[in-house]
Design a protein around this motif. Structure first.
Motif, PDB file in Angstrom:
ATOM      1  N   GLU A   1       0.915  -1.010   0.047  1.00  0.00           N
ATOM      2  CA  GLU A   1      -0.176   0.011   0.071  1.00  0.00           C
ATOM      3  C   GLU A   1       0.711   1.204  -0.137  1.00  0.00           C
ATOM      4  O   GLU A   1       0.589   2.311  -0.677  1.00  0.00           O
ATOM      5  CB  GLU A   1      -0.931  -0.116   1.173  1.00  0.00           C
ATOM      6  N   LYS A   2       1.918   1.189   0.704  1.00  0.00           N
ATOM      7  CA  LYS A   2       2.756   2.336   0.696  1.00  0.00           C
ATOM      8  C   LYS A   2       3.525   2.446  -0.757  1.00  0.00           C
ATOM      9  O   LYS A   2       3.611   3.694  -0.993  1.00  0.00           O
ATOM     10  CB  LYS A   2       3.926   2.265   1.976  1.00  0.00           C
ATOM     11  N   GLY A   3       3.806   1.632  -1.404  1.00  0.00           N
ATOM     12  CA  GLY A   3       4.468   1.566  -2.674  1.00  0.00           C
ATOM     13  C   GLY A   3       3.155   1.862  -3.696  1.00  0.00           C
ATOM     14  O   GLY A   3       3.427   2.103  -5.012  1.00  0.00           O
ATOM     15  N   ASP A   4       2.016   1.784  -3.180  1.00  0.00           N
ATOM     16  CA  ASP A   4       0.998   1.918  -4.371  1.00  0.00           C
ATOM     17  C   ASP A   4       1.055   1.246  -5.639  1.00  0.00           C
ATOM     18  O   ASP A   4       0.921   1.575  -6.557  1.00  0.00           O
ATOM     19  CB  ASP A   4       0.731   3.445  -4.735  1.00  0.00           C
ATOM     20  N   ILE A   5       1.187  -0.077  -5.290  1.00  0.00           N
ATOM     21  CA  ILE A   5       1.441  -1.068  -6.553  1.00  0.00           C
ATOM     22  C   ILE A   5       0.379  -1.276  -7.417  1.00  0.00           C
ATOM     23  O   ILE A   5       0.578  -1.286  -8.569  1.00  0.00           O
ATOM     24  CB  ILE A   5       1.849  -2.334  -5.804  1.00  0.00           C
ATOM     25  N   SER A   6      -0.751  -1.290  -6.812  1.00  0.00           N
ATOM     26  CA  SER A   6      -1.987  -1.794  -7.496  1.00  0.00           C
ATOM     27  C   SER A   6      -2.392  -0.693  -8.397  1.00  0.00           C
ATOM     28  O   SER A   6      -2.663  -1.138  -9.701  1.00  0.00           O
ATOM     29  CB  SER A   6      -3.153  -1.791  -6.451  1.00  0.00           C
ATOM     30  N   LYS A   7      -2.034   0.576  -8.145  1.00  0.00           N
ATOM     31  CA  LYS A   7      -2.377   1.721  -8.776  1.00  0.00           C
ATOM     32  C   LYS A   7      -1.204   1.929 -10.071  1.00  0.00           C
ATOM     33  O   LYS A   7      -1.520   2.008 -11.403  1.00  0.00           O
ATOM     34  CB  LYS A   7      -2.410   2.933  -8.013  1.00  0.00           C
ATOM     35  N   LYS A   8      -0.090   1.444  -9.706  1.00  0.00           N
ATOM     36  CA  LYS A   8       1.065   1.534 -10.678  1.00  0.00           C
ATOM     37  C   LYS A   8       0.924   0.304 -11.623  1.00  0.00           C
ATOM     38  O   LYS A   8       0.980   0.761 -12.885  1.00  0.00           O
ATOM     39  CB  LYS A   8       2.404   1.444 -10.060  1.00  0.00           C
ATOM     40  N   TRP A   9       0.318  -0.546 -11.026  1.00  0.00           N
ATOM     41  CA  TRP A   9       0.214  -1.784 -12.079  1.00  0.00           C
ATOM     42  C   TRP A   9      -0.901  -1.656 -13.171  1.00  0.00           C
ATOM     43  O   TRP A   9      -0.651  -1.784 -14.406  1.00  0.00           O
ATOM     44  CB  TRP A   9      -0.161  -3.217 -11.575  1.00  0.00           C
ATOM     45  N   SER A  10      -1.934  -0.810 -12.692  1.00  0.00           N
ATOM     46  CA  SER A  10      -2.997  -0.709 -13.506  1.00  0.00           C
ATOM     47  C   SER A  10      -2.696   0.182 -14.551  1.00  0.00           C
ATOM     48  O   SER A  10      -3.313   0.399 -15.661  1.00  0.00           O
ATOM     49  CB  SER A  10      -4.435  -0.232 -12.820  1.00  0.00           C
ATOM     50  N   GLU A  11      -1.687   1.317 -14.507  1.00  0.00           N
ATOM     51  CA  GLU A  11      -1.440   2.035 -15.521  1.00  0.00           C
ATOM     52  C   GLU A  11      -0.444   1.611 -16.458  1.00  0.00           C
ATOM     53  O   GLU A  11      -0.046   2.316 -17.592  1.00  0.00           O
ATOM     54  CB  GLU A  11      -0.787   3.527 -14.738  1.00  0.00           C
ATOM     55  N   THR A  12       0.134   0.445 -16.147  1.00  0.00           N
ATOM     56  CA  THR A  12       1.175  -0.086 -17.378  1.00  0.00           C
ATOM     57  C   THR A  12       0.461  -0.567 -18.459  1.00  0.00           C
ATOM     58  O   THR A  12      -0.529  -1.052 -18.562  1.00  0.00           O
ATOM     59  CB  THR A  12       1.840  -1.287 -16.560  1.00  0.00           C
ATOM     60  N   THR A  13       1.112  -0.745 -19.616  1.00  0.00           N
ATOM     61  CA  THR A  13       0.892  -1.154 -20.958  1.00  0.00           C
ATOM     62  C   THR A  13       0.321  -2.513 -20.750  1.00  0.00           C
ATOM     63  O   THR A  13      -0.424  -2.821 -21.429  1.00  0.00           O
ATOM     64  CB  THR A  13       1.932  -0.814 -21.766  1.00  0.00           C
ATOM     65  N   TRP A  14       1.225  -3.227 -20.042  1.00  0.00           N
ATOM     66  CA  TRP A  14       1.066  -4.748 -19.919  1.00  0.00           C
ATOM     67  C   TRP A  14      -0.375  -5.014 -19.190  1.00  0.00           C
ATOM     68  O   TRP A  14      -1.137  -5.747 -19.632  1.00  0.00           O
ATOM     69  CB  TRP A  14       2.102  -5.120 -18.940  1.00  0.00           C
ATOM     70  N   ALA A  15      -0.892  -4.332 -18.133  1.00  0.00           N
ATOM     71  CA  ALA A  15      -1.932  -4.528 -17.488  1.00  0.00           C
ATOM     72  C   ALA A  15      -3.283  -4.154 -18.541  1.00  0.00           C
ATOM     73  O   ALA A  15      -4.324  -4.718 -18.508  1.00  0.00           O
ATOM     74  CB  ALA A  15      -2.007  -3.452 -16.195  1.00  0.00           C
TER      75      ALA A  15
END
Length: 148
Positions: free
Chosen positions: A78-92
């Motif tokens: 949650e501190k790294g905000d991984i879920s949000k960062k992942w959803s913004e990637t081209t891969w996702a």
């Protein structure tokens, strides 16, 4: 460094196949050369060992210690905000589009086909206009070669 993404504690990975296919996990500890202890508290994956062949490493990494508890992994996630960062990637985004296409009905596929046809028709009309204008334009004069 030849490799951008290496297997390390805290590396976020995408599960390519198996029971948890399509979910993100964090490598908590390396068991041996074939397996790692993984945990995915924010994606619904319980702590377990997983084969490296089932994982695709991502560019994301969270700061945790070896064999960190699930609550520690969750806080770091949650501190790294991984879920949000992942959803913004081209891969996702590609995965989401593939999922969307797989769930189309016959009627949706028909509407998509008709939309593509109308788009291509407009493109061809504009291309024809440009080609016609290019034919009417006077020919460019040939360059004269310099004599030596």
């Amino acid at each position: 460094m030849p490799f951008e993404k290496v297997v390390e504690i805290g590396r976020v990975a995408y599960v390519a196949h198996g029971d948890d296919k399509g979910k993100l996990i964090v490598i908590v500890d390396v068991i041996d050369q074939n397996r790692a202890l993984v945990d995915g508290p924010c994606s619904g994956v319980n702590r377990k060992d997983m084969n490296f062949k089932a994982l695709h490493l991502t560019e994301f990494k969270v700061k945790i210690g070896p064999s960190a508890r699930t609550s520690t992994v969750r806080k770091a996630w949650e501190k790294g905000d991984i879920s949000k960062k992942w959803s913004e990637t081209t891969w996702a985004k590609k995965l989401a589009n593939a999922e969307k296409r797989a769930n189309l009905t016959d009627f949706d596929r028909f509407k998509l086909m008709k939309a593509k046809q109308s788009r291509n028709r407009l493109i061809n009309i504009e291309f024809g206009k440009l080609r016609k204008a290019a034919k009417k334009a006077p020919a460019k004069p040939k360059r004269l070669r310099k004599k030596k």
